[in-house]
Design an enzyme around this catalytic site. Sequence first.
Site, mmCIF file in Angstrom:
data_model
loop_
_atom_site.group_PDB
_atom_site.id
_atom_site.type_symbol
_atom_site.label_atom_id
_atom_site.label_comp_id
_atom_site.label_asym_id
_atom_site.label_seq_id
_atom_site.Cartn_x
_atom_site.Cartn_y
_atom_site.Cartn_z
ATOM 1 C CG ASP A 151 3.859 8.619 4.813
ATOM 2 O OD1 ASP A 151 2.909 8.770 4.839
ATOM 3 O OD2 ASP A 151 4.521 9.637 5.054
ATOM 4 C CG ASN A 153 1.379 11.897 3.482
ATOM 5 O OD1 ASN A 153 1.239 11.789 4.339
ATOM 6 N ND2 ASN A 153 2.546 12.233 3.038
#
Length: 257
Positions: A151, A153
């Site tokens: 991830d 982000n």
Amino acid sequence: MTKMNIISWNVNGIRAVQKKGFVEWLQKEQPDILCVQETKAQKQQLKDELINIDGYNSYFSSAERKGYSGVAIYSKNEPESIRCGFGIEKFDREGRTLIADYGDFVLFNTYFPNGKASSERLDYKMEFYDAFLEYADTLKGKGRKLIICGDVNTAHREIDLARPKENEKVSGFLPEEREWIDKLLSHGYVDTFRHFNKEPEQYTWWSMRTRARERNVGWRIDYFYASENAMGNITDSYIMPDVTGSDHCPIGLELDI
């Protein structure tokens, strides 16, 4: 050549997703390697059925703070070595990175920081990005093949989120965050999903507050990157939007080793 399948998934709490059939899903899916982000648990908090899954070795990197961050790798084959973090204490104490050396390639499982909470956390995120890239470049400079998942982000381009205009000033789509992904790619890494798939409306995260998943109002913030010297081994990169249990869905990579 041996075919391999790697899956990456931000589970948004491994104990929460366990109650939604996580172990059963893993045993049905049978990836060679599963990289998990945002476990939100220290190993001693986990039940044995999450540590000893039949057919898999398990490795964990946990944050000092309970219920926060954390990553895990479930692997059918034992890596030659595995390490937690880059050796920088302020990043490593949040349990965001496992680096597994499989000989043919080095796998980074990373849960990159979220910058939404405050300007301090955005600064931390950008510093983490740079420390990560420096570490990865050192290995790549030695001729190693790198596979990087997790991830990140950040959505890279307008195609990577449903509402780009509305989110131009939101962390996760800020110019400096997007520029860092440009920098990553310029250093000789490839966004493997976009290598195979140029279609819009392909997302990996949806806000749970607004029933966004039902309407596919999402963001593509989970990635498999590969160093350019590894691309000859990679045969597919894909998203698994039908797998539920988290606000993220898993993503997958297929390769020949």
